[in-house]
Scaffold this motif. Structure first.
Motif, PDB file in Angstrom:
ATOM      1  N   ASN A  31       0.866  -1.185   0.000  1.00  0.00           N
ATOM      2  CA  ASN A  31       0.000   0.000   0.000  1.00  0.00           C
ATOM      3  C   ASN A  31       0.898   1.229   0.000  1.00  0.00           C
ATOM      4  OD1 ASN A  31      -1.399   2.226   1.931  1.00  0.00           O
ATOM      5  ND2 ASN A  31      -2.911   1.181   0.662  1.00  0.00           N
ATOM      6  N   VAL A  32       0.504   2.235  -0.773  1.00  0.00           N
ATOM      7  CA  VAL A  32       1.318   3.450  -0.877  1.00  0.00           C
ATOM      8  C   VAL A  32       0.497   4.664  -0.454  1.00  0.00           C
ATOM      9  CG1 VAL A  32       2.709   4.915  -2.393  1.00  0.00           C
ATOM     10  CG2 VAL A  32       2.651   2.434  -2.769  1.00  0.00           C
ATOM     11  N   ILE A  33       1.045   5.413   0.486  1.00  0.00           N
ATOM     12  CA  ILE A  33       0.460   6.694   0.866  1.00  0.00           C
ATOM     13  C   ILE A  33       0.914   7.687  -0.196  1.00  0.00           C
ATOM     14  CG2 ILE A  33       0.320   8.497   2.625  1.00  0.00           C
ATOM     15  CD1 ILE A  33       1.251   6.271   4.653  1.00  0.00           C
ATOM     16  N   ASP A  34      -0.023   8.109  -1.002  1.00  0.00           N
ATOM     17  CA  ASP A  34       0.271   8.964  -2.157  1.00  0.00           C
ATOM     18  C   ASP A  34       0.815  10.317  -1.710  1.00  0.00           C
ATOM     19  OD1 ASP A  34       0.232  10.515  -4.529  1.00  0.00           O
ATOM     20  OD2 ASP A  34      -1.539   9.453  -5.257  1.00  0.00           O
ATOM     21  N   ARG A  35       1.917  10.707  -2.295  1.00  0.00           N
ATOM     22  CA  ARG A  35       2.533  12.000  -2.002  1.00  0.00           C
ATOM     23  C   ARG A  35       1.546  13.139  -2.235  1.00  0.00           C
ATOM     24  NH1 ARG A  35       7.137  13.656  -5.889  1.00  0.00           N
ATOM     25  NH2 ARG A  35       5.312  14.210  -7.106  1.00  0.00           N
ATOM     26  N   ASN A  36       0.685  12.995  -3.229  1.00  0.00           N
ATOM     27  CA  ASN A  36      -0.315  14.031  -3.505  1.00  0.00           C
ATOM     28  C   ASN A  36      -1.299  14.197  -2.353  1.00  0.00           C
ATOM     29  OD1 ASN A  36       0.723  14.682  -6.042  1.00  0.00           O
ATOM     30  ND2 ASN A  36      -0.466  13.067  -7.027  1.00  0.00           N
TER      31      ASN A  36
ATOM     32  N   HIS B 115      -8.736 -11.602   6.491  1.00  0.00           N
ATOM     33  CA  HIS B 115     -10.025 -12.015   5.936  1.00  0.00           C
ATOM     34  C   HIS B 115      -9.975 -12.452   4.474  1.00  0.00           C
ATOM     35  CE1 HIS B 115     -11.396  -9.760   9.511  1.00  0.00           C
ATOM     36  NE2 HIS B 115     -12.277 -10.740   9.554  1.00  0.00           N
ATOM     37  N   SER B 116      -8.920 -12.081   3.762  1.00  0.00           N
ATOM     38  CA  SER B 116      -8.901 -12.334   2.319  1.00  0.00           C
ATOM     39  C   SER B 116      -7.960 -13.452   1.878  1.00  0.00           C
ATOM     40  CB  SER B 116      -8.522 -11.051   1.569  1.00  0.00           C
ATOM     41  OG  SER B 116      -9.430 -10.023   1.876  1.00  0.00           O
ATOM     42  N   LEU B 117      -7.023 -13.818   2.733  1.00  0.00           N
ATOM     43  CA  LEU B 117      -6.066 -14.875   2.372  1.00  0.00           C
ATOM     44  C   LEU B 117      -6.281 -16.109   3.244  1.00  0.00           C
ATOM     45  CD1 LEU B 117      -2.655 -12.973   2.039  1.00  0.00           C
ATOM     46  CD2 LEU B 117      -4.075 -13.882   0.198  1.00  0.00           C
ATOM     47  N   PRO B 118      -6.148 -17.296   2.662  1.00  0.00           N
ATOM     48  CA  PRO B 118      -6.180 -18.503   3.489  1.00  0.00           C
ATOM     49  C   PRO B 118      -5.056 -18.448   4.537  1.00  0.00           C
ATOM     50  CG  PRO B 118      -6.329 -19.059   1.159  1.00  0.00           C
ATOM     51  CD  PRO B 118      -5.999 -17.597   1.243  1.00  0.00           C
ATOM     52  N   ARG B 119      -5.305 -18.971   5.711  1.00  0.00           N
ATOM     53  CA  ARG B 119      -4.350 -18.881   6.833  1.00  0.00           C
ATOM     54  C   ARG B 119      -2.950 -19.408   6.501  1.00  0.00           C
ATOM     55  NH1 ARG B 119      -6.354 -16.993  11.334  1.00  0.00           N
ATOM     56  NH2 ARG B 119      -8.519 -17.311  11.909  1.00  0.00           N
ATOM     57  N   HIS B 120      -2.873 -20.452   5.694  1.00  0.00           N
ATOM     58  CA  HIS B 120      -1.585 -21.092   5.438  1.00  0.00           C
ATOM     59  C   HIS B 120      -0.748 -20.380   4.362  1.00  0.00           C
ATOM     60  CE1 HIS B 120      -4.414 -22.841   2.582  1.00  0.00           C
ATOM     61  NE2 HIS B 120      -3.381 -22.979   1.778  1.00  0.00           N
ATOM     62  N   VAL B 121      -1.303 -19.361   3.725  1.00  0.00           N
ATOM     63  CA  VAL B 121      -0.565 -18.648   2.675  1.00  0.00           C
ATOM     64  C   VAL B 121       0.457 -17.713   3.327  1.00  0.00           C
ATOM     65  CG1 VAL B 121      -0.757 -16.892   0.859  1.00  0.00           C
ATOM     66  CG2 VAL B 121      -2.396 -18.774   0.955  1.00  0.00           C
ATOM     67  N   PRO B 122       1.744 -17.887   2.980  1.00  0.00           N
ATOM     68  CA  PRO B 122       2.771 -16.978   3.520  1.00  0.00           C
ATOM     69  C   PRO B 122       2.477 -15.551   3.063  1.00  0.00           C
ATOM     70  CG  PRO B 122       3.779 -18.802   2.297  1.00  0.00           C
ATOM     71  CD  PRO B 122       2.313 -18.866   2.058  1.00  0.00           C
ATOM     72  N   ARG B 123       2.629 -14.600   3.976  1.00  0.00           N
ATOM     73  CA  ARG B 123       2.269 -13.217   3.654  1.00  0.00           C
ATOM     74  C   ARG B 123       3.155 -12.222   4.377  1.00  0.00           C
ATOM     75  NH1 ARG B 123      -3.289 -13.938   6.242  1.00  0.00           N
ATOM     76  NH2 ARG B 123      -2.854 -16.017   5.538  1.00  0.00           N
ATOM     77  N   SER B 124       3.222 -11.059   3.792  1.00  0.00           N
ATOM     78  CA  SER B 124       3.856  -9.917   4.444  1.00  0.00           C
ATOM     79  C   SER B 124       3.209  -8.669   3.862  1.00  0.00           C
ATOM     80  CB  SER B 124       5.373  -9.912   4.224  1.00  0.00           C
ATOM     81  OG  SER B 124       5.681  -9.786   2.856  1.00  0.00           O
ATOM     82  N   MET B 125       3.473  -7.538   4.488  1.00  0.00           N
ATOM     83  CA  MET B 125       2.922  -6.302   3.959  1.00  0.00           C
ATOM     84  C   MET B 125       3.955  -5.195   4.045  1.00  0.00           C
ATOM     85  SD  MET B 125       0.287  -4.728   6.674  1.00  0.00           S
ATOM     86  CE  MET B 125       0.369  -5.316   8.337  1.00  0.00           C
ATOM     87  N   LYS B 126       3.809  -4.265   3.129  1.00  0.00           N
ATOM     88  CA  LYS B 126       4.691  -3.101   3.082  1.00  0.00           C
ATOM     89  C   LYS B 126       3.819  -1.873   2.862  1.00  0.00           C
ATOM     90  CE  LYS B 126       8.704  -5.520   1.339  1.00  0.00           C
ATOM     91  NZ  LYS B 126       9.591  -5.299   2.463  1.00  0.00           N
ATOM     92  N   ILE B 127       4.085  -0.854   3.654  1.00  0.00           N
ATOM     93  CA  ILE B 127       3.413   0.425   3.453  1.00  0.00           C
ATOM     94  C   ILE B 127       4.499   1.436   3.147  1.00  0.00           C
ATOM     95  CG2 ILE B 127       1.999   2.232   4.492  1.00  0.00           C
ATOM     96  CD1 ILE B 127       0.599   0.003   6.061  1.00  0.00           C
TER      97      ILE B 127
END
Length: 151
Positions: free
Chosen positions: A39-44, A83-95
């Protein structure tokens, strides 16, 4: 064909975000790939808020605004991933903060992603010709395969 190990999902917290993650999760299940939600916080956005505060002669700290917005988006992203990914799916997030298409490209490169999943419409929910502005730029410049979801 190269195996899919990492999938970057461009998430703008619009109503289309859960669908993007659902598709990325389905592909991940078949490939055993990690899903990296970005997810990107838009500079604008930051510039607009700063302009409004200046007009009202109120103090504004872009550093504080980015910190608060990062916290808010982190919470929203955690909930979306849960809520959107199955529990066993490896995940990470970047903002990130900056120009959305530039930051997504940077994450694709840094993570050595194999696939980018995005929506043709985003937070503004406006049509710009065939694809949204950020989507169109990504489509032209991203060095990996792109799955574009239409509403």
């Amino acid at each position: 064909m190269k195996a899919i190990r990492k999938i970057v999902a461009g998430i703008d917290l619009s109503p289309f975000s859960s669908g993007i993650l659902a598709y990325a999760g389905a592909i991940s299940e078949g490939a055993g790939a990690e899903v990296i939600a970005v997810n990107v916080i838009d500079r604008n956005l930051v510039d607009s808020v700063e302009t409004i505060f200046a007009r009202e002669k109120r103090d504004f700290s872009s550093k504080r605004f980015l910190s608060d917005e990062t916290y808010r988006r982190t919470q929203a992203m955690r909930e979306l991933l849960e809520h959107s990914l199955p529990r066993h799916v490896p995940r990470s997030m970047k903002i990130r903060s900056g120009i959305p298409f530039t930051e997504v490209l940077r994450v694709v490169d840094e993570e050595e992603a194999d696939l980018l999943v995005i929506s043709a419409k985003g937070a503004t929910n406006q049509k710009r010709h065939l694809l949204g502005g950020t989507c169109e730029k990504l489509f032209r410049h991203v060095p990996v395969s792109v799955l574009v979801l239409h509403s």
